[in-house]
Design an enzyme around this catalytic site. Structure first.
Site, short mmCIF file in Angstrom:
data_model
loop_
_atom_site.label_atom_id
_atom_site.label_comp_id
_atom_site.label_asym_id
_atom_site.label_seq_id
_atom_site.Cartn_x
_atom_site.Cartn_y
_atom_site.Cartn_z
N ASP A 1 0.88 -1.17 0.00
CA ASP A 1 0.00 0.00 0.00
C ASP A 1 0.91 1.21 0.00
OD1 ASP A 1 -1.58 2.19 0.63
OD2 ASP A 1 -2.81 1.11 2.07
N TYR B 1 -5.40 16.40 -8.94
CA TYR B 1 -4.74 15.38 -9.78
C TYR B 1 -3.62 16.04 -10.61
CZ TYR B 1 -4.25 11.50 -13.11
OH TYR B 1 -3.76 10.47 -13.88
N ASN C 1 3.19 3.23 -10.49
CA ASN C 1 1.95 3.27 -11.26
C ASN C 1 0.71 3.56 -10.42
OD1 ASN C 1 0.03 2.32 -13.56
ND2 ASN C 1 -0.46 0.99 -11.81
N THR D 1 -9.78 2.57 -18.53
CA THR D 1 -9.62 1.79 -17.30
C THR D 1 -10.75 2.16 -16.33
OG1 THR D 1 -8.28 3.47 -16.22
CG2 THR D 1 -7.08 1.80 -17.50
N VAL E 1 -1.95 18.80 -9.93
CA VAL E 1 -0.83 19.16 -9.03
C VAL E 1 -0.03 17.90 -8.69
CG1 VAL E 1 -0.30 19.94 -6.67
CG2 VAL E 1 -1.80 21.30 -8.14
N LYS F 1 0.44 15.19 -10.43
CA LYS F 1 1.22 14.69 -11.56
C LYS F 1 2.32 15.68 -11.97
CE LYS F 1 -0.82 10.68 -12.04
NZ LYS F 1 -0.14 9.41 -11.74
N ALA G 1 -5.04 25.16 -10.90
CA ALA G 1 -4.95 24.40 -12.14
C ALA G 1 -6.32 24.07 -12.73
CB ALA G 1 -4.15 23.12 -11.91
P1 NAP Z 1 -7.04 2.18 -12.20
O1 NAP Z 1 -7.57 1.22 -13.19
O2 NAP Z 1 -7.98 2.91 -11.31
O3 NAP Z 1 -5.94 1.40 -11.31
C1 NAP Z 1 -5.29 2.05 -10.25
C2 NAP Z 1 -4.42 1.06 -9.52
O4 NAP Z 1 -3.77 1.76 -8.44
C3 NAP Z 1 -5.22 -0.09 -8.89
O5 NAP Z 1 -4.48 -1.27 -8.97
C4 NAP Z 1 -5.36 0.37 -7.45
O6 NAP Z 1 -5.55 -0.68 -6.52
C5 NAP Z 1 -3.98 1.00 -7.26
N1 NAP Z 1 -3.91 1.80 -6.05
C6 NAP Z 1 -4.68 2.85 -5.68
N2 NAP Z 1 -4.31 3.28 -4.46
C7 NAP Z 1 -3.30 2.48 -4.05
C8 NAP Z 1 -2.50 2.41 -2.88
N3 NAP Z 1 -2.70 3.24 -1.84
N4 NAP Z 1 -1.51 1.49 -2.82
C9 NAP Z 1 -1.31 0.63 -3.85
N5 NAP Z 1 -2.04 0.62 -4.96
C10 NAP Z 1 -3.03 1.54 -5.06
O7 NAP Z 1 -6.19 3.32 -12.91
P2 NAP Z 1 -5.27 3.34 -14.22
O8 NAP Z 1 -5.99 4.10 -15.25
O9 NAP Z 1 -4.76 1.99 -14.52
O10 NAP Z 1 -4.09 4.27 -13.71
C11 NAP Z 1 -2.78 3.81 -13.43
C12 NAP Z 1 -1.86 5.02 -13.39
O11 NAP Z 1 -1.88 5.67 -14.67
C13 NAP Z 1 -2.28 6.08 -12.38
O12 NAP Z 1 -1.14 6.62 -11.76
C14 NAP Z 1 -2.96 7.12 -13.25
O13 NAP Z 1 -2.92 8.41 -12.66
C15 NAP Z 1 -2.11 7.04 -14.51
N6 NAP Z 1 -2.76 7.55 -15.72
C16 NAP Z 1 -3.91 6.97 -16.20
C17 NAP Z 1 -4.49 7.49 -17.36
C18 NAP Z 1 -5.74 6.89 -17.96
O14 NAP Z 1 -6.25 7.46 -18.96
N7 NAP Z 1 -6.24 5.77 -17.44
C19 NAP Z 1 -3.91 8.59 -18.02
C20 NAP Z 1 -2.75 9.16 -17.49
C21 NAP Z 1 -2.18 8.62 -16.35
P3 NAP Z 1 -7.03 -1.16 -6.04
O15 NAP Z 1 -7.54 -2.09 -7.09
O16 NAP Z 1 -6.77 -1.81 -4.73
O17 NAP Z 1 -7.88 0.07 -5.93
#
Ligand code: NAP
Length: 274
Positions: A61, A192, A88, A229, A194, A196, A186
Site C-alpha cells: 500500500d 490530480y 503506477n 480503465t 498538481v 502529476k 490548475a
Molecule cells: P485504475 O484502473 O484505477 O488502477 C489504479 C491502480 O492503483 C489499482 O491497482 C489500485 O488498486 C492502485 N492503487 C490505488 N491506491 C493504491 C494504494 N494506496 N496502494 C497501492 N495501490 C493503489 O487506474 P489506471 O488508469 O490503470 O491508472 C494507473 C496510473 O496511470 C495512475 O497513476 C494514473 O494516474 C495514470 N494515468 C492513467 C491514465 C488513464 O487514462 N487511465 C492517463 C494518465 C495517467 P485497487 O484495485 O486496490 O484500488
C-alpha cells in the site's frame, strides 16, 4: 549472475496489470505484481497464470510507511537489488472535478507523497543501472499550472524536493480556503494535476541527483495516453495494453542514456515545460 527484479505498484488492474503482463513476457528476471489488497492481487496473479505467466505477488500500500518498509525488508532478504521500479498506483475520481480538502489530501498522499516514501525505503535497494518509471499524465505537464510563481520555480535547474513539497503544500492550503483557491491553481481536477506535475518535477530532481552521485540510474516519466480503465470509467482512446506501451518501452527498450525525460504515449520525448 543475480536474478533481476522488476516491481510495479498498483499492479492488480488497469495499466499496472498490463505493465506487469508485458514485463512477465519480456523482462529477463522476476516480476512483482504488488497490490494493496491481497484478494485483488491474488485474482490478478491467477489471471496471468492462466496464460502461462508467473508474476510474484506482494502486498504494497503506497500510502503506508509500514507496508513499504516491510516490502523493502522482504526484497532485501530475497534479492540483490531492484532493476525496474514502476510507480503506477494512483487515484482520481473522474466524477469530482472539484474535490473536498480531505479528498485532495488523500489524492496527493497516494499520487505524490507515496513517491517520497518509496524513495526513502526502496531506493536504497536500487541497482546501479536501475530504471524508474513514473506514470504521469498529460495533466502532469507544467502548462497545467496557473500560478506564475510556481511556473517560474518548478523549471529551475536547481529545483529541490523541498520546493516541490512547498508547491503541494501551498496547493493544499489553498484548497482548505475554498473552491476558488482550488480552481486558481490548475482549474478542474487541480488536485490530480498538481499531483502529476509534482511527480514529473520530482522525476527531474531525482535524475539530477543520481547523475551527481555518478550512478547510471534512469528516472523518466510518461504520459500513457487516455486509457480505458476503471479510473476513466471505461472512457479513453486506448486499451490498457496500448497504454502500457510507453511504460514498457522505458522499462525494457529505451537506451540507458535516456534520463530525466517526459515520454509521450507513442514513446517520443516531449518538453515537459513547453
Ligand atoms: P485504475 O484502473 O484505477 O488502477 C489504479 C491502480 O492503483 C489499482 O491497482 C489500485 O488498486 C492502485 N492503487 C490505488 N491506491 C493504491 C494504494 N494506496 N496502494 C497501492 N495501490 C493503489 O487506474 P489506471 O488508469 O490503470 O491508472 C494507473 C496510473 O496511470 C495512475 O497513476 C494514473 O494516474 C495514470 N494515468 C492513467 C491514465 C488513464 O487514462 N487511465 C492517463 C494518465 C495517467 P485497487 O484495485 O486496490 O484500488
Amino acid at each position: 549472475m543475480a536474478t533481476k527484479v522488476a516491481i510495479v505498484t498498483g499492479g492488480n488492474r488497469g495499466l499496472g496489470f498490463e505493465i506487469v503482463k508485458g514485463l512477465c513476457q519480456k523482462f529477463d528476471g522476476v516480476v512483482y505484481l504488488t497490490a494493496r489488497n491481497e484478494e485483488r492481487g491474488q485474482k490478478a496473479v491467477q489471471e496471468l497464470e492462466q496464460i502461462g505467466l508467473r508474476p510474484l505477488l506482494h502486498i504494497l500500500d503506497v500510502t503506508s510507511d509500514e507496508s513499504i518498509e516491510q516490502f523493502a525488508s522482504f526484497i532485501k532478504s530475497q534479492h540483490e537489488g531492484i532493476d525496474v521500479f514502476v510507480n503506477n498506483a494512483g487515484i482520481l475520481d473522474f466524477d469530482k472535478a472539484v474535490s473536498s480538502f480531505d479528498d485532495a489530501k488523500n489524492l496527493l498522499d497516494t499520487n505524490f507523497y507515496s513517491l517520497l516514501r518509496i524513495t526513502k525505503f526502496l531506493f536504497p535497494l536500487l541497482s546501479n543501472t536501475a530504471r524508474i518509471i513514473n506514470i504521469s499524465s498529460d495533466w502532469g505537464l507544467l502548462s497545467n499550472i496557473r500560478k506564475q510563481n510556481w511556473l517560474d520555480t518548478l523549471i529551475k535547474d536547481d529545483l529541490t524536493v523541498d520546493e516541490i513539497l512547498q508547491f503541494v503544500d501551498e496547493f493544499l492550503q489553498a484548497v482548505k480556503n475554498g473552491k476558488n483557491g482550488f480552481l486558481s491553481f490548475a482549474g478542474h481536477y487541480s488536485d490530480y494535476k498538481v499531483s502529476k506535475v509534482a511527480m514529473s518535477a520530482l522525476t527531474f530532481v531525482q535524475q539530477r541527483e543520481f547523475i551527481k552521485q555518478g550512478r547510471d540510474i534512469s528516472v523518466n516519466c510518461v504520459h500513457p495516453g487516455f486509457v480505458k480503465t476503471d479510473m476513466t470509467k471505461g472512457m479513453g482512446d486506448f486499451s490498457p495494453e496500448r497504454g502500457a506501451r510507453a511504460p514498457l518501452y522505458l522499462a525494457l527498450e529505451a537506451p540507458q542514456s535516456l534520463k530525466g525525460t517526459f515520454i509521450w504515449h507513442d514513446c517520443h520525448q516531449v518538453n515537459w515545460d513547453d
